[in-house]
Design a protein around this motif. Structure first.
Motif, PDB file in Angstrom:
ATOM      1  N   SER A  75      12.643   5.774 -12.466  1.00 48.48           N
ATOM      2  CA  SER A  75      12.437   5.665 -13.913  1.00 48.48           C
ATOM      3  C   SER A  75      13.488   4.776 -14.533  1.00 48.48           C
ATOM      4  CB  SER A  75      12.491   7.049 -14.564  1.00 48.48           C
ATOM      5  OG  SER A  75      13.726   7.703 -14.311  1.00 48.48           O
ATOM      6  N   ALA A  76      14.639   4.611 -13.849  1.00 47.66           N
ATOM      7  CA  ALA A  76      15.700   3.739 -14.357  1.00 47.66           C
ATOM      8  C   ALA A  76      15.424   2.270 -14.078  1.00 47.66           C
ATOM      9  CB  ALA A  76      17.049   4.139 -13.758  1.00 47.66           C
ATOM     10  N   ALA A  77      14.480   2.027 -13.137  1.00 49.04           N
ATOM     11  CA  ALA A  77      14.189   0.640 -12.721  1.00 49.04           C
ATOM     12  C   ALA A  77      13.355  -0.080 -13.787  1.00 49.04           C
ATOM     13  CB  ALA A  77      13.460   0.647 -11.389  1.00 49.04           C
ATOM     14  N   ASN A  92      16.711  -1.391  -2.916  1.00 48.18           N
ATOM     15  CA  ASN A  92      16.193  -2.197  -4.022  1.00 48.18           C
ATOM     16  C   ASN A  92      15.015  -1.409  -4.598  1.00 48.18           C
ATOM     17  OD1 ASN A  92      14.647  -4.021  -5.597  1.00 48.18           O
ATOM     18  ND2 ASN A  92      15.469  -5.765  -4.482  1.00 48.18           N
ATOM     19  N   VAL A  93      15.249  -0.687  -5.676  1.00 50.22           N
ATOM     20  CA  VAL A  93      14.245   0.240  -6.199  1.00 50.22           C
ATOM     21  C   VAL A  93      13.009  -0.507  -6.693  1.00 50.22           C
ATOM     22  CG1 VAL A  93      13.791   2.072  -7.872  1.00 50.22           C
ATOM     23  CG2 VAL A  93      16.049   1.897  -6.793  1.00 50.22           C
ATOM     24  N   ASP A  94      13.202  -1.635  -7.352  1.00 46.29           N
ATOM     25  CA  ASP A  94      12.060  -2.411  -7.853  1.00 46.29           C
ATOM     26  C   ASP A  94      11.168  -2.887  -6.713  1.00 46.29           C
ATOM     27  OD1 ASP A  94      14.542  -2.756  -9.642  1.00 46.29           O
ATOM     28  OD2 ASP A  94      12.929  -3.337 -10.997  1.00 46.29           O
ATOM     29  N   LEU A  95      11.790  -3.371  -5.631  1.00 46.38           N
ATOM     30  CA  LEU A  95      11.018  -3.831  -4.485  1.00 46.38           C
ATOM     31  C   LEU A  95      10.282  -2.673  -3.821  1.00 46.38           C
ATOM     32  CD1 LEU A  95      10.141  -6.026  -2.521  1.00 46.38           C
ATOM     33  CD2 LEU A  95      12.299  -5.700  -1.289  1.00 46.38           C
ATOM     34  N   LEU A  96      10.915  -1.503  -3.778  1.00 39.06           N
ATOM     35  CA  LEU A  96      10.259  -0.333  -3.193  1.00 39.06           C
ATOM     36  C   LEU A  96       8.973  -0.006  -3.944  1.00 39.06           C
ATOM     37  CD1 LEU A  96      10.249   2.046  -1.196  1.00 39.06           C
ATOM     38  CD2 LEU A  96      11.617   3.331  -2.852  1.00 39.06           C
ATOM     39  N   ASP A 122       0.864  -1.188   0.000  1.00 38.94           N
ATOM     40  CA  ASP A 122       0.000   0.000   0.000  1.00 38.94           C
ATOM     41  C   ASP A 122       0.895   1.232   0.000  1.00 38.94           C
ATOM     42  OD1 ASP A 122       0.912   0.250   2.629  1.00 38.94           O
ATOM     43  OD2 ASP A 122      -0.923  -0.495   3.532  1.00 38.94           O
ATOM     44  N   GLY A 123       0.391   2.364   0.458  1.00 30.92           N
ATOM     45  CA  GLY A 123       1.123   3.617   0.332  1.00 30.92           C
ATOM     46  C   GLY A 123       1.929   4.048   1.544  1.00 30.92           C
ATOM     47  N   ALA A 124       2.299   3.098   2.407  1.00 29.08           N
ATOM     48  CA  ALA A 124       3.105   3.453   3.588  1.00 29.08           C
ATOM     49  C   ALA A 124       4.585   3.431   3.201  1.00 29.08           C
ATOM     50  CB  ALA A 124       2.835   2.477   4.731  1.00 29.08           C
ATOM     51  N   ILE A 125       5.178   4.613   3.035  1.00 33.48           N
ATOM     52  CA  ILE A 125       6.543   4.704   2.520  1.00 33.48           C
ATOM     53  C   ILE A 125       7.555   4.106   3.478  1.00 33.48           C
ATOM     54  CG2 ILE A 125       6.951   7.031   3.426  1.00 33.48           C
ATOM     55  CD1 ILE A 125       8.098   5.775  -0.016  1.00 33.48           C
ATOM     56  N   ASP A 126       7.371   4.299   4.783  1.00 33.95           N
ATOM     57  CA  ASP A 126       8.370   3.785   5.734  1.00 33.95           C
ATOM     58  C   ASP A 126       8.285   2.273   5.889  1.00 33.95           C
ATOM     59  OD1 ASP A 126       5.918   4.153   6.943  1.00 33.95           O
ATOM     60  OD2 ASP A 126       6.685   5.093   8.757  1.00 33.95           O
ATOM     61  N   ILE A 127       7.079   1.716   5.807  1.00 36.47           N
ATOM     62  CA  ILE A 127       6.962   0.258   5.848  1.00 36.47           C
ATOM     63  C   ILE A 127       7.534  -0.338   4.571  1.00 36.47           C
ATOM     64  CG2 ILE A 127       5.381  -1.690   6.009  1.00 36.47           C
ATOM     65  CD1 ILE A 127       3.493   0.018   7.633  1.00 36.47           C
ATOM     66  N   ASP A 156       3.119   2.390  -7.103  1.00 35.68           N
ATOM     67  CA  ASP A 156       3.071   3.854  -7.157  1.00 35.68           C
ATOM     68  C   ASP A 156       4.486   4.411  -7.364  1.00 35.68           C
ATOM     69  OD1 ASP A 156       2.715   6.590  -6.814  1.00 35.68           O
ATOM     70  OD2 ASP A 156       1.246   6.345  -5.199  1.00 35.68           O
ATOM     71  N   ALA A 157       4.892   4.580  -8.617  1.00 36.65           N
ATOM     72  CA  ALA A 157       6.249   5.033  -8.933  1.00 36.65           C
ATOM     73  C   ALA A 157       6.481   6.471  -8.476  1.00 36.65           C
ATOM     74  CB  ALA A 157       6.504   4.901 -10.433  1.00 36.65           C
ATOM     75  N   ALA A 158       5.461   7.312  -8.579  1.00 36.81           N
ATOM     76  CA  ALA A 158       5.615   8.708  -8.166  1.00 36.81           C
ATOM     77  C   ALA A 158       5.903   8.811  -6.678  1.00 36.81           C
ATOM     78  CB  ALA A 158       4.365   9.503  -8.530  1.00 36.81           C
ATOM     79  N   LEU A 159       5.198   8.021  -5.874  1.00 34.74           N
ATOM     80  CA  LEU A 159       5.434   8.031  -4.434  1.00 34.74           C
ATOM     81  C   LEU A 159       6.810   7.467  -4.121  1.00 34.74           C
ATOM     82  CD1 LEU A 159       4.499   8.516  -1.550  1.00 34.74           C
ATOM     83  CD2 LEU A 159       3.335   6.288  -1.613  1.00 34.74           C
ATOM     84  N   ALA A 160       7.229   6.423  -4.844  1.00 34.21           N
ATOM     85  CA  ALA A 160       8.558   5.862  -4.639  1.00 34.21           C
ATOM     86  C   ALA A 160       9.635   6.898  -4.913  1.00 34.21           C
ATOM     87  CB  ALA A 160       8.761   4.641  -5.536  1.00 34.21           C
ATOM     88  N   ALA A 161       9.481   7.662  -5.985  1.00 36.96           N
ATOM     89  CA  ALA A 161      10.452   8.706  -6.318  1.00 36.96           C
ATOM     90  C   ALA A 161      10.489   9.780  -5.237  1.00 36.96           C
ATOM     91  CB  ALA A 161      10.098   9.329  -7.671  1.00 36.96           C
ATOM     92  N   LYS A 162       9.315  10.168  -4.756  1.00 38.90           N
ATOM     93  CA  LYS A 162       9.253  11.175  -3.690  1.00 38.90           C
ATOM     94  C   LYS A 162       9.911  10.652  -2.419  1.00 38.90           C
ATOM     95  CE  LYS A 162       5.940  14.304  -1.466  1.00 38.90           C
ATOM     96  NZ  LYS A 162       4.500  14.666  -1.330  1.00 38.90           N
ATOM     97  N   GLY A 163       9.706   9.356  -2.142  1.00 36.54           N
ATOM     98  CA  GLY A 163      10.321   8.760  -0.959  1.00 36.54           C
ATOM     99  C   GLY A 163      11.831   8.699  -1.058  1.00 36.54           C
ATOM    100  N   LEU A 164      12.353   8.385  -2.241  1.00 34.66           N
ATOM    101  CA  LEU A 164      13.802   8.324  -2.416  1.00 34.66           C
ATOM    102  C   LEU A 164      14.434   9.705  -2.313  1.00 34.66           C
ATOM    103  CD1 LEU A 164      14.148   5.642  -5.234  1.00 34.66           C
ATOM    104  CD2 LEU A 164      14.672   5.404  -2.800  1.00 34.66           C
ATOM    105  N   GLU A 165      13.738  10.712  -2.801  1.00 33.84           N
ATOM    106  CA  GLU A 165      14.245  12.083  -2.647  1.00 33.84           C
ATOM    107  C   GLU A 165      14.322  12.452  -1.176  1.00 33.84           C
ATOM    108  OE1 GLU A 165      13.101  16.675  -4.002  1.00 33.84           O
ATOM    109  OE2 GLU A 165      11.991  14.974  -4.824  1.00 33.84           O
ATOM    110  N   ALA A 166      13.279  12.111  -0.421  1.00 29.39           N
ATOM    111  CA  ALA A 166      13.275  12.384   1.022  1.00 29.39           C
ATOM    112  C   ALA A 166      14.373  11.599   1.723  1.00 29.39           C
ATOM    113  CB  ALA A 166      11.909  12.038   1.617  1.00 29.39           C
TER     114      ALA A 166
END
Length: 360
Positions: A358-360, A232-236, A156-161, A243-253
């Motif tokens: 986007s590279a994943a 592991n970007v794919d697993l994230l 789901d959308g829990a970035i820390d989990i 949700d690739a957009a949320l993953a990107a935002k999480g990696l920036e944070a």
């Protein structure tokens, strides 16, 4: 093939005790036969989750780690008009989905907590509240595992989990593998904890007693810490339900927080607020490798930071040569070198991290 995003950081800590052991001393480790100071991976992950970059920028996408789900569910049901007894039964049934419950105080049987911390995503929390309300209404609901499926989610959308994972011992099907691996940070050089004795004066007894009104002690240390983090970007993206957009935002944070966030033990006593002096961010499909080996021989000399950077970069080259691998796409940031060829700002590091999706 899997895309990995890796961070290597060097951070200078002055006298401080950000992460203590059970004796109150800075945590330590023996590396290459030499004593080092250490920051545990758990303390670093906690600092990342508590940082402003997560707590503010990703506030609606953070889970809650707690033993008090029952208590909060019961409070909400009572506020919405349910009787305390009915709310108690419904909350107990739902909270039990996340793990075993217990009554710590036999004199207060109405107070129930989980035996272990549950890591609950925002979506699961909403579903838990909804299920408790449905139980109160007398709705005919499934039992056991089918009931759990109404609340628990594999993604789901829990970035820390999604980043740091969770374990549900009672229902491992809904555990989540961590997409972000965080190493224990160690000093790149020999370092030992020191003992500090301190005293306090009684402000209202200066005339009669010239000695200290209180004596105490605590430990501290200082050093340059090497921190390794692998994503592991794919697993994230998978853990975030695609949700690739949320993953990107999480990696920036994550990139921003790694540079600034720190465990806060004894922070009022030492005011440690360090920022990374050096960051190397890498991405690619090669198998990940940490660079702790650069420091098995403790750094020495007049400039420990420069020596640490040189040792780290040398190991990168040596590993590439030995394994005949092409150099990973990477960016480097170093305080004092901004604007020089080969060095960028933290903004560019954060953008580089986000673009890994986007590279994943």
């Amino acid at each position: 093939m899997t895309t990995f995003l890796q961070f290597h950081l060097l951070t200078v800590y002055g006298p401080s005790n950000p992460n203590r052991d059970d004796q109150g001393r800075p945590k330590q480790a023996m590396v290459g036969g030499a004593p080092r100071l250490r920051l545990s991976s758990q303390s670093v992950k906690r600092a990342l989750r508590e940082s402003a970059f997560f707590a503010l920028d990703l506030a609606d996408h953070q889970g809650k780690r707690t033993k008090r789900l029952f208590e909060k569910l019961k409070e909400k049901l009572v506020e919405e008009g349910a009787s305390p007894d009915a709310a108690h039964k419904a909350a107990e049934q739902v909270a039990g989905i996340f793990g075993k419950l217990e009554t710590p105080d036999k004199k207060a049987p109405e107070k129930i907590v989980a035996t272990t911390l549950a890591f609950v995503s925002p979506e699961e929390w909403r579903l838990a509240e909804d299920l408790a309300a449905r139980i109160l209404s007398g709705e005919d609901l499934p039992k056991d595992k089918d009931l759990r499926k109404l609340v628990l989610r594999r993604a789901d959308g829990a970035i820390d989990i999604a980043m740091f994972g969770r374990m549900l011992a009672d229902d491992p099907d809904f555990s989540r593998d961590a997409a972000v691996q965080v190493g224990h940070a160690i000093t790149t050089h020999r370092a030992l904890a020191e003992e500090d004795w301190f005293s306090a004066v009684d402000d209202l007894n200066k005339a009669e007693e010239t000695g200290a009104g209180h004596l105490g002690e605590h430990s501290f240390g200082s050093g340059i810490y090497y921190q390794y983090v692998c994503v592991n970007v794919d697993l994230l993206v998978s853990n975030l339900d695609g949700d690739a957009a949320l993953a990107a935002k999480g990696l920036e944070a994550l990139a921003r927080a790694l540079a600034i966030a720190t465990p806060t033990g004894k922070q009022n006593s030492h005011a440690h607020h360090p920022r990374a002096a050096y960051i190397r961010a890498e991405r690619g499909m090669q198998a990940p490798r940490d660079l702790t080996g650069a420091f098995f021989r403790p750094i020495s000399g007049d400039d420990w930071l420069d020596g640490s950077v040189v040792a780290l970069e040398k190991l990168v080259k040596d590993l590439g040569d030995a394994y005949a691998l092409p150099e990973l796409e990477h960016l480097r940031m170093r305080v004092g070198r901004t604007g020089e060829p080969g060095y960028v700002t933290l903004e560019e590091i954060a953008a580089f991290a986000a673009a890994s999706v986007s590279a994943a």
